[in-house]
Scaffold this active site. Structure first.
Site, PDB file in Angstrom:
ATOM      1  N   PRO A 180       1.454   0.683   1.267  1.00  0.00           N
ATOM      2  CA  PRO A 180       0.307   1.563   1.843  1.00  0.00           C
ATOM      3  C   PRO A 180       0.715   3.093   1.578  1.00  0.00           C
ATOM      4  O   PRO A 180      -0.104   3.813   2.366  1.00  0.00           O
ATOM      5  CB  PRO A 180       0.605   1.115   3.363  1.00  0.00           C
ATOM      6  CG  PRO A 180       2.344   1.016   3.431  1.00  0.00           C
ATOM      7  CD  PRO A 180       2.534   0.314   2.151  1.00  0.00           C
ATOM      8  N   CYS A 181       1.380   3.446   0.834  1.00  0.00           N
ATOM      9  CA  CYS A 181       1.778   5.014   0.681  1.00  0.00           C
ATOM     10  C   CYS A 181       0.372   5.677   0.168  1.00  0.00           C
ATOM     11  O   CYS A 181       0.469   7.140   0.554  1.00  0.00           O
ATOM     12  CB  CYS A 181       3.232   5.253  -0.146  1.00  0.00           C
ATOM     13  SG  CYS A 181       2.962   4.531  -1.721  1.00  0.00           S
TER      14      CYS A 181
END
Length: 229
Positions: A180-181
């Site tokens: 999810p970065c």
């Protein structure tokens, strides 16, 4: 309800009343739940099999969306017919939508997708597993063959930075997940909350990140909301 939850609820109520959520690329837990509820209602109207599961009531992060589907392939590189979970026993009457499944070798391939909420990133996270009829998990290379060509070259340089394996936060079993970065920065550019849009963060997010791992979202999800919705 603590002060943080009260503030989050107040923001969500304001968002509902004005229908103009500020798009900073992230979600609160309350917003995630609301968008999941709206998404499931839309899925039900489209006869698309999504479930919203809750493991612990009133515990942030302990609910998630789930979709499971089975594909039938006829060769190593073949067109596969997508079958909903309600139709797995009726293979003679498949749905019309198809997708390429490169490594099924004529066997059934089951795909399971979970949409969880990340408390640390404040964004949804897509967890998934794929396995054959015999129970063998697909290899990472098999899964990468399903990535559209438009994304494959860029993502290939950093496979494990995009897709990693870790223990499922709620189920305690190994799952692959899309890291999810980059979600916040990508979703800041999305137009999901425009006055003429569909108004659901998760629809835009799944439309962008789902195809990376073989999960396509029908265009019907993107229809604009009606004025009374």
């Amino acid at each position: 309800m603590n002060a943080g939850e009260m503030q989050s609820a107040a923001e969500t109520n304001a968002c509902r009343s004005t229908n103009k959520c500020v798009n900073n690329g992230t979600l609160t837990w309350v917003e995630f739940q609301r968008f999941c509820s709206e998404f499931c209602a839309k899925a039900s109207s489209l006869r698309d099999d999504w479930l919203f599961r809750t493991l612990k009531e009133d515990e942030p992060g302990h609910s998630y969306l789930e979709k499971r589907m089975t594909t039938v392939g006829t060769s190593i590189v073949s067109m596969a017919t997508t079958i909903s979970t309600h139709e797995e026993e009726e293979l003679e009457d498949p749905q019309d939508d198809t997708q390429v499944v490169p490594t099924c070798n004529g066997t059934l391939v089951t795909k399971e997708y979970h949409v969880l909420y990340s408390l640390s990133y404040a964004v949804p996270v897509l967890y998934f597993n794929m396995w054959t009829q015999g129970g063998s998990l697909l290899r990472l290379d098999d899964i990468w063959r399903q990535v559209p060509l438009t994304f494959r070259e860029e993502m290939h340089q950093n496979k494990w930075g995009t897709i990693s394996q870790q223990e499922h936060p709620l189920l305690g079993r190994p799952y692959l997940y899309v890291h999810p970065c980059q979600t916040e920065s990508v979703m800041k550019l999305a137009n999901w909350n425009s006055p003429k849009g569909h108004g659901n963060y998760l629809i835009s997010w799944l439309s962008m990140f789902g195809p990376l791992v073989g999960l396509d979202i029908p265009l019907a999800y993107a229809q604009p909301k009606q004025p009374n919705q």
